[in-house]
Design an enzyme around this catalytic site. Structure first.
Site, short mmCIF file in Angstrom:
data_model
loop_
_atom_site.label_atom_id
_atom_site.label_comp_id
_atom_site.label_asym_id
_atom_site.label_seq_id
_atom_site.Cartn_x
_atom_site.Cartn_y
_atom_site.Cartn_z
CD GLU A 12 16.95 -4.44 24.66
OE1 GLU A 12 17.39 -3.36 25.08
OE2 GLU A 12 17.32 -5.56 25.08
N GLY A 13 13.55 -5.01 21.28
CA GLY A 13 12.22 -5.60 21.39
C GLY A 13 12.34 -7.03 21.83
N GLY A 16 15.15 -8.99 19.70
CA GLY A 16 16.55 -8.61 19.67
C GLY A 16 16.79 -7.14 19.88
CB VAL A 17 19.71 -5.32 20.67
CG1 VAL A 17 20.13 -3.88 20.94
CG2 VAL A 17 19.44 -6.04 21.98
CB VAL A 18 17.54 -2.43 16.13
CG1 VAL A 18 17.88 -1.84 14.77
CG2 VAL A 18 16.52 -3.56 15.97
CE LYS A 33 14.61 -7.98 14.94
NZ LYS A 33 13.23 -7.88 14.42
CG ASP A 137 4.38 -7.00 15.83
OD1 ASP A 137 3.38 -6.54 16.42
OD2 ASP A 137 5.50 -7.05 16.36
N1 LIG Z 1 15.97 -0.51 9.39
C1 LIG Z 1 15.79 0.22 10.50
N2 LIG Z 1 16.11 1.53 10.51
C2 LIG Z 1 15.94 2.28 11.63
N3 LIG Z 1 15.45 1.81 12.80
C3 LIG Z 1 15.10 0.51 12.85
C4 LIG Z 1 15.25 -0.35 11.72
N4 LIG Z 1 14.80 -1.58 12.05
C5 LIG Z 1 14.40 -1.48 13.33
N5 LIG Z 1 14.58 -0.25 13.83
C6 LIG Z 1 14.27 0.25 15.19
O1 LIG Z 1 14.43 -0.80 16.12
C7 LIG Z 1 13.20 -1.08 16.80
C8 LIG Z 1 13.11 -2.55 17.10
O2 LIG Z 1 13.24 -3.27 15.88
P1 LIG Z 1 12.33 -4.54 15.62
O3 LIG Z 1 10.91 -4.12 15.76
O4 LIG Z 1 12.75 -5.17 14.34
O5 LIG Z 1 12.74 -5.47 16.85
P2 LIG Z 1 11.83 -6.47 17.66
O6 LIG Z 1 12.74 -7.11 18.66
O7 LIG Z 1 11.14 -7.39 16.74
O8 LIG Z 1 10.78 -5.50 18.35
P3 LIG Z 1 9.32 -5.82 18.92
O9 LIG Z 1 9.45 -6.91 19.91
O10 LIG Z 1 8.90 -4.51 19.56
O11 LIG Z 1 8.45 -6.17 17.76
C9 LIG Z 1 12.11 -0.53 15.88
O12 LIG Z 1 10.96 -0.16 16.62
C10 LIG Z 1 12.80 0.69 15.28
O13 LIG Z 1 12.73 1.77 16.18
#
Ligand SMILES: Nc1ncnc2c1ncn2[C@@H]1O[C@H](COP(=O)(O)OP(=O)(O)OP(=O)(O)O)[C@@H](O)[C@H]1O
Length: 354
Positions: A12-13, A16-18, A33, A137
């Site tokens: 989760e970042g 969004g949520v993954v 995601k 990033d």
């Molecule tokens: N294709 C994938 N396979 C496995 N894990 C994934 C994948 N994509 C994302 N994740 C997991 O989900 C987490 C969050 O994904 P992502 O960084 O895309 O979200 P975000 O909301 O942009 O996060 P942030 O705000 O930290 O940059 C990643 O740190 C990773 O642990």
């Protein structure tokens, strides 16, 4: 999205949520995601810009498709009525941040292991830069390690920025990259930075692999800059090309007398060849910093890594993109509708981007 069975939340970042999920049709494990409207990224986009941010992320992922060091896009879905937005990718393992924290508990990577990871990351970065994309990033949380296959992949294109031939140039936003991995020119407010912001971040990742802890764990932008200058020295800051025109060039931190850099002291066990890569990536002056492609030519990478799988080829690059010089990226923070719609892989028949 009925083709996918949700398994567990894996991340989760800010955007969004993954989830880990199963493709009901093939049984394959995927990562989905779900983008959150309103808080979509650090560029500060919300509301109407959510749609554009989603398209930009998908477009960058799509542009980088096919490279073994970049996470693979499968499909994308944006429902214009509910605002739900999903990106379906190959599941690519756990993040380097997780592995370092949970499995290794701060134990540094041995030099050959660090070299193997860095080789893959630099190959991924070189491929995306050649395609006119800045990631903006890069950090351990956005590096995925496949425990079984040994693969290393860059994920999270949420802050990435495409450089399309018809994009209208506009100033880049300095508010990108997670603080500990943020290049000095970003902290000083640069709006015409280039792929060097990614190679700086990869220098920070390399240092973290070798030390087992972040190199510059700043608590604020100014604390971050202070830590960088303390470790790398700041004697020649004012000689950067374009330094005087940086919005924060007048900051007192840039004029503080400091001893010469002491990066070498922090990595006494690293080979000279390895140190040349580290110091080249962590070069404060953007125009002197190693590009990802040049870093791969350093002798450190001549050594074969015993555990390495077959060498990863850099996927072919469209001629027009390959011709773009590194220092003159016209990457636009703006991704207007005129730049075209989102293209998803042909195999992703369910992709429905409004
Ligand atoms: N294709 C994938 N396979 C496995 N894990 C994934 C994948 N994509 C994302 N994740 C997991 O989900 C987490 C969050 O994904 P992502 O960084 O895309 O979200 P975000 O909301 O942009 O996060 P942030 O705000 O930290 O940059 C990643 O740190 C990773 O642990």
């Amino acid at each position: 999205m009925e083709d996918y069975e949700r398994l567990v939340k894996i991340g989760e970042g800010a955007s969004g949520v993954v989830y880990k999920a199963r493709d009901r049709r093939t049984g394959e494990t995927v990562a989905i995601k779900r983008l959150r409207a309103g808080g979509c990224n650090a560029v500060g986009e919300d509301g109407a810009a959510f749609d554009a941010a989603f398209r930009r992320e998908v477009r960058c992922l799509d542009a980088c498709r096919g490279h073994p060091s970049l996470v693979a896009l499968r499909a994308a879905h944006l429902d214009p009525y509910t605002g739900d937005a999903f990106i379906v990718m190959d599941y690519a393992g756990r993040s380097l941040a997780e592995v370092m924290r949970d499995d290794r508990a701060g134990k540094p990577f041995a030099e050959p292991e660090a070299r193997r990871v860095m080789r893959a990351l630099l190959e991924g970065a070189a491929a995306l830069h050649a395609r006119g994309v800045l990631h903006r990033d890069l950090k351990p949380a956005n590096v995925l390690l496949d425990a079984r296959g040994g693969g290393v992949r860059i994920c999270d294109f949420g802050l990435s920025c495409p450089d399309t031939a018809d994009a209208v140039s506009s100033p880049l936003t300095p508010g990108v990259a997670t603080l500990w991995y943020r290049a000095p020119e970003l902290i000083l407010g640069s709006r015409d930075y280039d792929a060097g912001v990614d190679t700086w971040a990869l220098g920070c990742v390399m240092a973290e692999l070798l030390a087992g802890a972040p190199l510059f764990p700043g608590r604020s932008e100014m604390d971050q800059l202070n830590r960088v200058f303390d470790t790398l020295g700041a004697q020649d800051v004012a000689s950067w090309r374009g330094f005087a025109s940086l919005p924060r060039a007048g900051n007192a931190l840039c004029r503080l007398p400091r001893p010469p850099g002491r990066l070498r002291e922090k990595f006494p066990a690293l080979s000279d060849a390895g140190f040349r890569v580290l110091a080249g990536l962590l070069e404060c002056r953007p125009e002197r910093r190693l590009s990802a492609a040049d870093a791969l030519w350093c002798p450190w990478f001549d050594a074969e890594d015993p555990a390495a799988a077959a060498p990863q080829a850099v996927a072919p690059v469209p001629a027009a993109a390959a011709e773009q010089p590194r220092a003159s990226s016209s990457c636009s923070a703006r991704f207007s509708a005129a730049a075209g719609g989102v293209t998803v892989p042909a195999v992703a028949a369910e992709a429905m981007v409004a």
